[in-house]
Scaffold this motif. Structure first.
Motif, PDB file in Angstrom:
ATOM      1  N   SER A 227      32.481 -28.913 -13.324  1.00 57.98           N
ATOM      2  CA  SER A 227      32.592 -28.003 -14.462  1.00 57.98           C
ATOM      3  C   SER A 227      34.014 -27.495 -14.633  1.00 57.98           C
ATOM      4  O   SER A 227      34.909 -27.757 -13.816  1.00 57.98           O
ATOM      5  N   ASN A 228      34.221 -26.716 -15.701  1.00 60.26           N
ATOM      6  CA  ASN A 228      35.509 -26.046 -15.897  1.00 60.26           C
ATOM      7  C   ASN A 228      35.809 -25.088 -14.750  1.00 60.26           C
ATOM      8  O   ASN A 228      36.969 -24.921 -14.349  1.00 60.26           O
ATOM      9  N   LEU A 269      33.161 -32.310 -16.816  1.00 59.66           N
ATOM     10  CA  LEU A 269      32.319 -31.902 -17.942  1.00 59.66           C
ATOM     11  C   LEU A 269      32.892 -30.613 -18.510  1.00 59.66           C
ATOM     12  O   LEU A 269      33.041 -29.625 -17.787  1.00 59.66           O
ATOM     13  N   ASN A 270      33.184 -30.620 -19.771  1.00 57.92           N
ATOM     14  CA  ASN A 270      33.862 -29.474 -20.392  1.00 57.92           C
ATOM     15  C   ASN A 270      32.863 -28.361 -20.722  1.00 57.92           C
ATOM     16  O   ASN A 270      32.433 -28.199 -21.858  1.00 57.92           O
ATOM     17  N   TYR A 271      32.487 -27.592 -19.690  1.00 58.35           N
ATOM     18  CA  TYR A 271      31.606 -26.453 -19.906  1.00 58.35           C
ATOM     19  C   TYR A 271      31.877 -25.386 -18.858  1.00 58.35           C
ATOM     20  O   TYR A 271      32.355 -25.684 -17.755  1.00 58.35           O
ATOM     21  N   ASP A 272      31.606 -24.132 -19.210  1.00 63.93           N
ATOM     22  CA  ASP A 272      31.723 -23.011 -18.285  1.00 63.93           C
ATOM     23  C   ASP A 272      30.341 -22.694 -17.727  1.00 63.93           C
ATOM     24  O   ASP A 272      29.365 -22.579 -18.483  1.00 63.93           O
ATOM     25  N   GLU A 273      30.255 -22.537 -16.433  1.00 67.54           N
ATOM     26  CA  GLU A 273      28.975 -22.268 -15.799  1.00 67.54           C
ATOM     27  C   GLU A 273      28.437 -20.895 -16.195  1.00 67.54           C
ATOM     28  O   GLU A 273      29.200 -19.936 -16.337  1.00 67.54           O
ATOM     29  N   SER A 274      27.118 -20.820 -16.379  1.00 73.23           N
ATOM     30  CA  SER A 274      26.467 -19.551 -16.700  1.00 73.23           C
ATOM     31  C   SER A 274      26.190 -18.786 -15.408  1.00 73.23           C
ATOM     32  O   SER A 274      25.790 -19.393 -14.404  1.00 73.23           O
ATOM     33  N   GLU A 291      21.340 -26.745 -16.278  1.00 73.92           N
ATOM     34  CA  GLU A 291      22.620 -26.745 -16.989  1.00 73.92           C
ATOM     35  C   GLU A 291      23.419 -28.010 -16.665  1.00 73.92           C
ATOM     36  O   GLU A 291      23.975 -28.651 -17.561  1.00 73.92           O
ATOM     37  N   ARG A 295      24.277 -31.110 -19.421  1.00 73.99           N
ATOM     38  CA  ARG A 295      25.664 -31.465 -19.706  1.00 73.99           C
ATOM     39  C   ARG A 295      26.016 -32.891 -19.296  1.00 73.99           C
ATOM     40  O   ARG A 295      26.990 -33.453 -19.791  1.00 73.99           O
TER      41      ARG A 295
END
Length: 700
Positions: A227-228, A269-274, A291, A295
């Motif tokens: 992740s990011n 993977l271009n996402y911010d973890e929740s 999540e 993704r």
């Protein structure tokens, strides 16, 4: 799930884990006492001191904040020493701890060097010197004394284990490396991370006992994603992912797993973890897994990876940091796991679940359990175990045919994770066929219409080609172009799998057709066509003396009727926000009108016969087209724009149905056993059109 957990799945290129017998012989011989070596690291100072001047260093801060890190020291490293020509290196891991490592294997691909070595251990030497122990079945590689070092752009990343004590090595700011001493893996207080989807094999399932059976199972490709948050926390997450994958391969080989594992890559993977707050420990872990699953779906299909392991940075519970989607995956949707990026053992543990290793239940095989060695002190347990007797976690899958320090690592017919993983391998490898770099791609595209992107003058729609497939693993090239429709639409990002079509003002309903062309690295090409009907924004005449829809009015009374484009609508639920002033709108093809129900059509020029003829024509044109998501979506849009409902489920016919969509009847499909039933429905609706299969008219 254990603490520290086994998280982090890495994926790279294809390297088969085959270690020659020569390495086995060398690994059991003594290290040369007088051979000169060079030190890979020159220690600087403990990070607790350096941190006073490194408060703005996010990579070093990751190590200092990790609850599994007992201490960190900074060093300078010389990656030039990790080559095929250097069989021995010395590693200074902390003050007073320097070990010698013998090279077992060296590989280099795409500029990344992988150096695997055996750590010279006092404990291991004493064990081998004990003549009372039978070491004939000893694991050929000792994962408790192992070094896996990755050199990428001159920086060193890796894991070194000395008598079971793990050290994580990561690059940090200023050209330095941080060497972190990790807490020993234990099951005390850990959350049981057994996935919900444990599958029991049929009674006829058999073990992989011969080479021919193993060959048919094929290789298993493992993709590691991050992740990011991981990208911000680690200077080289790609090298970290490779190290995690190589560590798992070493564990599998030492355990006697008879499967070839290939690295399918390490991808961002271009996402911010929740943060996942307000949930129970297990529910939070499941949400984090979902999540990662959501993704990574598209890239898993693109890379034809049998398993995906996600590396994460956020720890949602102190009782563990990893979860698997299944125990013995049977479907791509379940072939997923994740682990905290800093935990090599957790990565291997969670990946073991997906490959069919269990904690203790007899699933998917009666021998799929781990092993607890609680007869001889010191006690220990294999990597999948949760033993009440406790003991050090040894990074081996249970296998009664292998020993560790002269003691068996499993019980025949009961504790044999290695056999379960090997036996389940054909199921895993069947999830995707082997990549075919010479195969032609398959184009699949449609016009994606949502509630906020209706096909009207001046609006836009997405040209979606994400369902296109490539038999190889190289990236596809895309090209969208317009074939029909005037005035011409403007296409943004036409060389993307998600282009955007901007429609001009039209005075009458106008059909737009777009061609999608896909090409892979071999030059092979495939095309398909997607279409959509764009409507003018005219309000049309009033229907049954009901006032036409007024764009300046907010409609708030349920049941209130309006006329729009010759149709009569009734308000269902008052809209709010940006939707409050939207027209009743023709069905977009994906969703029903937002808050309005169509009551009747007053001036529809098309009879039912004409509408069925239009569907007939579409079916003839596309009769030989490959069935894709895009083709199904085209039919969906066409029927919606012709105001034809989907048939009831009882009429379960087919438009050559594909997975996750079920259409009921196909036009003029005389081979369909439900053809007569569909034809009868047509006759009831319009009298004499038995030659066209009923697609569900609205009675207009």
């Amino acid at each position: 799930m254990r603490t520290p957990l086994i998280k982090n799945v890495c994926v790279w290129h294809v390297w088969f884990f085959v270690i020659p017998v020569l390495i086995l012989v060398c690994s059991r011989s003594a290290f040369p006492a007088n051979e000169s070596t060079q030190s890979l690291f020159s220690l600087m100072q403990p990070a607790s001191k350096a941190s006073q001047s490194d408060r703005a260093s996010p990579y070093l801060g990751t190590q200092l904040k990790d609850p599994q890190v007992q201490g960190t020291i900074l060093a300078r490293g010389d990656g030039n020493l990790l080559t095929d020509s250097h069989p021995l290196v010395d590693l200074a891991l902390e003050q007073g701890v320097t070990v010698r490592v013998r090279k077992l294997r060296f590989a280099e691909q795409s500029g990344i060097k992988i150096w695997t070595g055996e750590v010279q251990s006092l404990g291991a030497r004493q064990t081998r010197a004990d003549t009372s122990l039978d070491l004939s079945r000893e694991a050929p590689l000792d994962p408790q004394n192992l070094a896996i070092l990755i050199v990428h752009d001159g920086a060193i990343t890796g894991t070194v284990t000395v008598d079971g004590q793990a050290y994580e090595i990561v690059p940090v700011e200023g050209g330095r490396v941080a060497i972190s001493k990790m807490a020993k893996s234990t099951t005390a207080g850990a959350l049981d991370d057994s996935p919900p989807h444990a599958i029991t094999a049929s009674a006829g399932s058999k073990s992989l006992n011969d080479g021919a059976e193993r060959a048919r199972s094929g290789s298993v490709r493992i993709l590691t994603v991050y992740s990011n948050d991981v990208k911000r926390a680690y200077a080289d997450p790609v090298a970290l992912g490779i190290a995690r994958f190589e560590n798992f391969k070493a564990i599998a080989m030492a355990s006697g797993v008879t499967v070839n594992y290939e690295n399918a890559g390490v991808e961002h993977l271009n996402y911010d973890e929740s943060p996942q707050s307000g949930c129970s420990d297990m529910d939070c872990l499941a949400l984090q897994l979902s999540e990662v699953r959501r993704r990574s779906q598209s890239i898993q299909i693109e890379r034809k990876a049998h398993v995906v392991v996600g590396l994460v940075a956020l720890r949602v519970t102190l009782r563990g940091c990893g979860l698997a989607g299944s125990i013995g995956a049977r479907h791509v949707r379940d072939s997923i796991a994740y682990a905290c990026a800093g935990e090599a053992v957790t990565y291997a543990h969670e990946l073991g679940h997906v490959l069919a290793a269990h904690h203790g239940e007899n699933k998917p095989y009666p021998y799929a359990s781990p092993y607890c060695q609680n007869s001889v002190q010191p006690f220990w347990q294999t990597i999948m175990a949760y033993c009440e007797s406790g003991g050090t976690v040894v990074s081996l899958f249970s296998n009664p045919a292998r020993t560790y320090q002269g003691l068996p690592t499993g019980i025949a017919g009961q504790s044999d994770n290695a056999r379960a993983i090997s036996t389940w391998s054909p199921t895993i490898s069947a999830l995707f066929p082997p990549p075919d770099p010479t195969g032609a791609p398959i184009a699949s595209g449609f016009v994606e219409l949502g509630q906020k992107d209706l096909p009207f003058s001046g609006e836009r729609a997405t040209l979606n080609a994400k369902a296109s497939r490539n038999p190889g693993v190289d990236a596809l090239q895309f090209e969208w172009s317009q074939l029909e429709g005037a005035p011409a639409a403007v296409i943004d990002n036409s060389q993307s799998d998600m282009a955007v079509a901007h429609f001009p003002e039209v005075q009458v309903p106008t059909d737009y057709r777009f061609r999608l062309t896909v090409k892979n690295a071999t030059g092979a090409v495939d095309t398909t066509v997607a279409s959509v009907r764009v409507y003018p924004r005219t309000l049309g005449d009033a229907c049954e003396n009901v006032a036409p829809w007024d764009p300046a009015q907010v409609y708030s009374v349920p049941g209130q009727p309006v006329s729009y484009q010759g149709n009569l609508y009734r308000l269902i639920v008052p809209a709010s926000g940006s939707s409050a002033r939207r027209a009743p709108a023709v069905w977009s093809g994906l969703v029903a009108p937002m808050n309005w129900r169509l009551i009747k059509t007053c001036d529809d020029a098309r009879t039912l016969q004409q509408r069925l003829a239009a569907v007939d024509h579409w079916a003839r044109v596309n009769r030989d087209a490959p069935v894709t998501v895009g083709l199904q979506q085209q039919l969906h849009n066409l029927l919606a724009q012709l105001r034809m409902d989907w048939p009831v489920p009882a009429a379960a016919g087919r438009l050559r149905p594909i997975e996750f969509e079920s259409k009921n009847c196909v036009v003029k499909d005389v081979a369909n056993p439900l053809h007569r039933r569909c034809a009868a429905a047509i006759q009831r609706a319009d009298g004499d059109h038995a030659d066209a299969v009923h697609l569900g008219s609205s009675g207009r």
